[in-house]
Design an enzyme around this catalytic site. Structure first.
Site, PDB file in Angstrom:
ATOM      1  N   SER A 198       0.834  -1.197   0.000  1.00 18.96           N
ATOM      2  CA  SER A 198       0.000   0.000   0.000  1.00 18.96           C
ATOM      3  C   SER A 198       0.875   1.256   0.000  1.00 18.96           C
ATOM      4  O   SER A 198       1.691   1.439  -0.903  1.00 18.96           O
ATOM      5  CB  SER A 198      -0.953  -0.043   1.188  1.00 18.96           C
ATOM      6  OG  SER A 198      -2.008   0.871   1.036  1.00 18.96           O
TER       7      SER A 198
ATOM      8  N   GLU B 135      -9.670  -4.956  -6.307  1.00 19.58           N
ATOM      9  CA  GLU B 135      -9.579  -3.891  -5.313  1.00 19.58           C
ATOM     10  C   GLU B 135      -9.412  -2.539  -6.008  1.00 19.58           C
ATOM     11  O   GLU B 135      -9.049  -2.450  -7.178  1.00 19.58           O
ATOM     12  CB  GLU B 135      -8.421  -4.146  -4.357  1.00 19.58           C
ATOM     13  CG  GLU B 135      -7.038  -4.017  -4.984  1.00 19.58           C
ATOM     14  CD  GLU B 135      -5.939  -3.941  -3.939  1.00 19.58           C
ATOM     15  OE1 GLU B 135      -5.951  -2.985  -3.153  1.00 19.58           O
ATOM     16  OE2 GLU B 135      -5.084  -4.847  -3.911  1.00 19.58           O
TER      17      GLU B 135
ATOM     18  N   HIS C  98      -7.609  -5.919  -0.148  1.00 21.88           N
ATOM     19  CA  HIS C  98      -6.374  -5.140  -0.183  1.00 21.88           C
ATOM     20  C   HIS C  98      -5.302  -5.813   0.673  1.00 21.88           C
ATOM     21  O   HIS C  98      -5.554  -6.196   1.815  1.00 21.88           O
ATOM     22  CB  HIS C  98      -6.698  -3.738   0.354  1.00 21.88           C
ATOM     23  CG  HIS C  98      -5.558  -2.786   0.380  1.00 21.88           C
ATOM     24  ND1 HIS C  98      -4.864  -2.397  -0.745  1.00 21.88           N
ATOM     25  CD2 HIS C  98      -4.988  -2.114   1.427  1.00 21.88           C
ATOM     26  CE1 HIS C  98      -3.935  -1.528  -0.413  1.00 21.88           C
ATOM     27  NE2 HIS C  98      -3.979  -1.344   0.908  1.00 21.88           N
TER      28      HIS C  98
END
Length: 331
Positions: A170, A264, A294
């Site tokens: 991320s 996602e 995620h």
């Protein structure tokens, strides 16, 4: 990617075309549960504290630390982090440097200790988790500076760049690419390779919001993610070269592995990174795994595909280290 029956092949990797039933149920449940809760949390001190606690609970419940894992805290100057070694893994001359995700706000080395323990077990390598400063207490470029300091600390403490592989998820993917570009500008030796899980590349989340409108992301609405990131980037121009990252043509960067859930909201960020890297001549493998969770690699008790994705990561890590060893020997 080539399809073979119900499987898809990425180079030497075989990836299921369809998500498991458990992964589909997890995504559906998250849309009506976790997504709604995250959407209701206010972007103030109370909401941030609640968000941090919520994510820590999810990570601990569905990606617990493996039994027998050894954790050694590191406090050295400005560097904060921890070494994570699965049972039987020695502190050798090769290592993984891992940069956790968080939206720059909600996670920590502790939340990602379970993932680090699995990476350590499957690769046989120690994992150094950097515990960078979080927003809103610490705004840009605090996190990026801490990540860079952690890499320099590893080099200063006997690790050769070619014996390191960097990982990130991320926001940690964005921080990892920023580190590579900073190394390039400063003529600092690059690691053997970099793997990223569900990296965010567009910090405005414009790409993510388009996808989120079409199919609700199970973890959080795109505007919530944008509000978190803005707590870190407040006061900065969106086109700042350390926020809107670009890879220059011919950049001497190490090979990249990018994994994301195909459904996602950050899937297009993964595609963007792959396109940008390959256009610049940087080797980059992109794997879009079926499902919608995620950073599913960190949640093996929720998403069974996590085990296969980690095995693919192991293959990449060992291949990158071997290639770097041969290149160093040839030079």
């Amino acid at each position: 990617m080539t399809r073979t029956g119900s499987m898809a092949t990425f180079g030497s990797a075989v990836v299921p075309v369809a998500a498991s039933r458990q992964a589909r149920l997890a995504a559906s449940a998250s849309v009506v549960g976790l997504r709604r809760i995250n959407g209701l949390l206010p972007p103030n001190r109370v909401g941030i504290a609640a968000g941090r606690g919520l994510i820590a609970g999810v990570m601990a419940a569905f990606g617990p630390v493996l039994p027998g894992t050894r954790v050694t805290p590191v406090r050295s100057g400005a560097v904060r982090g921890e070494w994570v070694r699965a049972a039987g893994v020695a502190q050798g001359d090769k290592a993984i440097y891992y940069i956790h995700g968080s939206g720059y706000v909600v996670c920590s080395a502790r939340t990602h200790r379970g993932l680090a323990s699995r990476l350590s077990k499957i690769t046989g390598l120690p994992v150094f988790l950097i515990d960078y400063r979080l927003a809103p207490e610490h705004r840009f470029p605090a996190a990026a500076d801490d990540v860079e300091a952690g890499y320099r600390w590893l080099l200063d403490n006997g690790y050769r760049a070619e014996d390191l592989v960097i990982g990130g998820d991320s926001a940690g993917g964005h921080l990892a690419l920023d580190l590579l570009l900073q190394n390039l500008r400063g003529d600092i030796a690059q690691p053997a390779g970099v793997f990223m899980y569900s990296p965010v590349m567009d910090l405005t989340l414009t790409l993510a919001e388009v996808r989120d409108r079409k199919l609700a992301d199970p973890m959080a609405p795109a505007p919530v993610g944008r509000r978190l990131i803005e707590l870190y980037t407040e006061g900065q121009q969106q086109d700042s070269p350390r926020l809107r990252l670009t890879i220059p043509d011919g950049a001497k960067l190490p090979p990249l592995l990018v994994q994301s859930s195909a459904g996602e909201m950050l899937a297009d960020d993964a595609r963007h990174l792959h396109d940008m890297a390959t256009a610049a001549g940087v080797p980059c493998e992109l794997e879009l795994w079926p499902g919608r969770i995620h950073v599913f690699q960190a949640l093996p008790l929720l998403v069974p595909e996590a085990a296969d994705a980690l095995r693919r990561t192991r293959q990449f890590i060992h291949a990158a280290l071997e290639q770097a060893r041969l290149q160093a020997k040839a030079s």
